[in-house]
Write an enzyme that holds these catalytic residues in place. Structure first.
Site, PDB file in Angstrom:
ATOM      1  N   ASP A   1     -42.108  45.953  42.616  1.00  0.00           N
ATOM      2  CA  ASP A   1     -42.714  45.769  43.932  1.00  0.00           C
ATOM      3  C   ASP A   1     -41.553  45.820  44.925  1.00  0.00           C
ATOM      4  O   ASP A   1     -40.400  46.037  44.545  1.00  0.00           O
ATOM      5  CB  ASP A   1     -43.542  44.490  44.015  1.00  0.00           C
ATOM      6  N   CYS A   2     -41.837  45.642  46.213  1.00  0.00           N
ATOM      7  CA  CYS A   2     -40.797  45.882  47.214  1.00  0.00           C
ATOM      8  C   CYS A   2     -39.598  44.953  47.060  1.00  0.00           C
ATOM      9  O   CYS A   2     -38.441  45.393  47.028  1.00  0.00           O
ATOM     10  CB  CYS A   2     -41.371  45.794  48.624  1.00  0.00           C
ATOM     11  N   SER A   3     -39.853  43.655  46.916  1.00  0.00           N
ATOM     12  CA  SER A   3     -38.753  42.698  46.823  1.00  0.00           C
ATOM     13  C   SER A   3     -38.104  42.714  45.440  1.00  0.00           C
ATOM     14  O   SER A   3     -36.907  42.434  45.306  1.00  0.00           O
ATOM     15  CB  SER A   3     -39.233  41.290  47.164  1.00  0.00           C
TER      16      SER A   3
ATOM     17  N   SER B   1     -39.863  38.692  49.554  1.00  0.00           N
ATOM     18  CA  SER B   1     -39.288  39.376  50.717  1.00  0.00           C
ATOM     19  C   SER B   1     -39.050  38.421  51.883  1.00  0.00           C
ATOM     20  O   SER B   1     -38.021  38.492  52.564  1.00  0.00           O
ATOM     21  CB  SER B   1     -40.195  40.533  51.158  1.00  0.00           C
TER      22      SER B   1
ATOM     23  N   HIS C   1     -37.803  52.389  49.642  1.00  0.00           N
ATOM     24  CA  HIS C   1     -38.581  51.188  49.296  1.00  0.00           C
ATOM     25  C   HIS C   1     -39.621  51.519  48.246  1.00  0.00           C
ATOM     26  O   HIS C   1     -39.878  52.682  47.932  1.00  0.00           O
ATOM     27  CB  HIS C   1     -39.265  50.632  50.551  1.00  0.00           C
TER      28      HIS C   1
ATOM     29  N   HIS D   1     -42.805  42.828  53.762  1.00  0.00           N
ATOM     30  CA  HIS D   1     -42.354  44.032  53.062  1.00  0.00           C
ATOM     31  C   HIS D   1     -40.875  44.238  53.354  1.00  0.00           C
ATOM     32  O   HIS D   1     -40.392  43.935  54.452  1.00  0.00           O
ATOM     33  CB  HIS D   1     -43.158  45.258  53.520  1.00  0.00           C
TER      34      HIS D   1
END
Length: 204
Positions: A90-92, A111, A157, A145
């Protein structure tokens, strides 16, 4: 493990100005060449001393390593809660993995917590440099995000379910509207990392 500015450091280590030709720059800078090939930079070249554009002489070695590491994950699928290349990110999870595996700098998992990590420097949008974390409100929540700025107004990302790690332009209306700010790794941590790398014994 070394703790600096609230971050753990392990032993592992608006538009752009008219640019000069990229060929000469990329010939001496493999990172520039790679970014150009991956469409992270305009084919025409690179330039700019301030407005958030790629400035080779202002990019530190650790930032170059970080961006190159992030680029290696292009195409890896998104997965909620994911923290590895095998399972997806995922993003983080993506930003955390890149910083830890490249610099030994351990980020918080979420995040929002990454945005508020002690010791990290808030960065104005027109002062962005490759390696900065950039944050957006995509879930009606501040800092929901995160991605990594790579230069020329672009960031890398892990977007959302059904998509893969990719490069996007922060100047697109969607991202402009949702931009929350940026953070930069503590300078002291980067300096300490360079010192550790310089004194580390060669791997056998």
């Amino acid at each position: 493990m070394l703790i600096l500015g609230g971050a753990a450091l392990g032993p592992a280590g608006a538009a752009p100005a008219a640019p000069p030709p990229a060929a000469a720059a990329s010939a001496s800078d493999p990172l520039l060449q790679l970014l150009s090939e991956r469409a992270a930079l305009p084919r025409g070249g690179t330039s700019g001393s301030r407005a958030g554009t790629w400035v080779p002489e202002e990019v530190s070695d650790w930032a170059s390593d970080l961006v190159l590491s992030a680029m290696n994950f292009l195409g890896v699928r998104y997965r909620y809660g994911g923290q590895s290349e095998d399972t997806g990110f995922d993003c983080s999870g993506f930003t955390r993995h890149v910083f830890e595996s490249t610099l030994g700098l351990v980020l918080p998992r979420r995040s929002a917590d990454q945005a508020r990590a002690p010791g990290w420097l808030a960065v104005e949008r027109n002062e962005l440099k490759p390696g900065d974390l950039v944050f957006f409100n995509t879930l009606r929540s501040t800092f929901s995000h995160v991605g990594i700025y790579i230069g020329d107004g672009k960031f890398i990302h892990s977007p959302r379910s059904g998509q893969k790690i990719q490069i996007e332009d922060m100047r697109m209306a969607y991202w402009v509207k949702r931009y929350n700010g940026a953070r930069r790794a503590p300078i002291d941590a980067a300096a300490a990392l360079a010192a550790l790398r310089g004194s580390a014994p060669a791997e056998r």
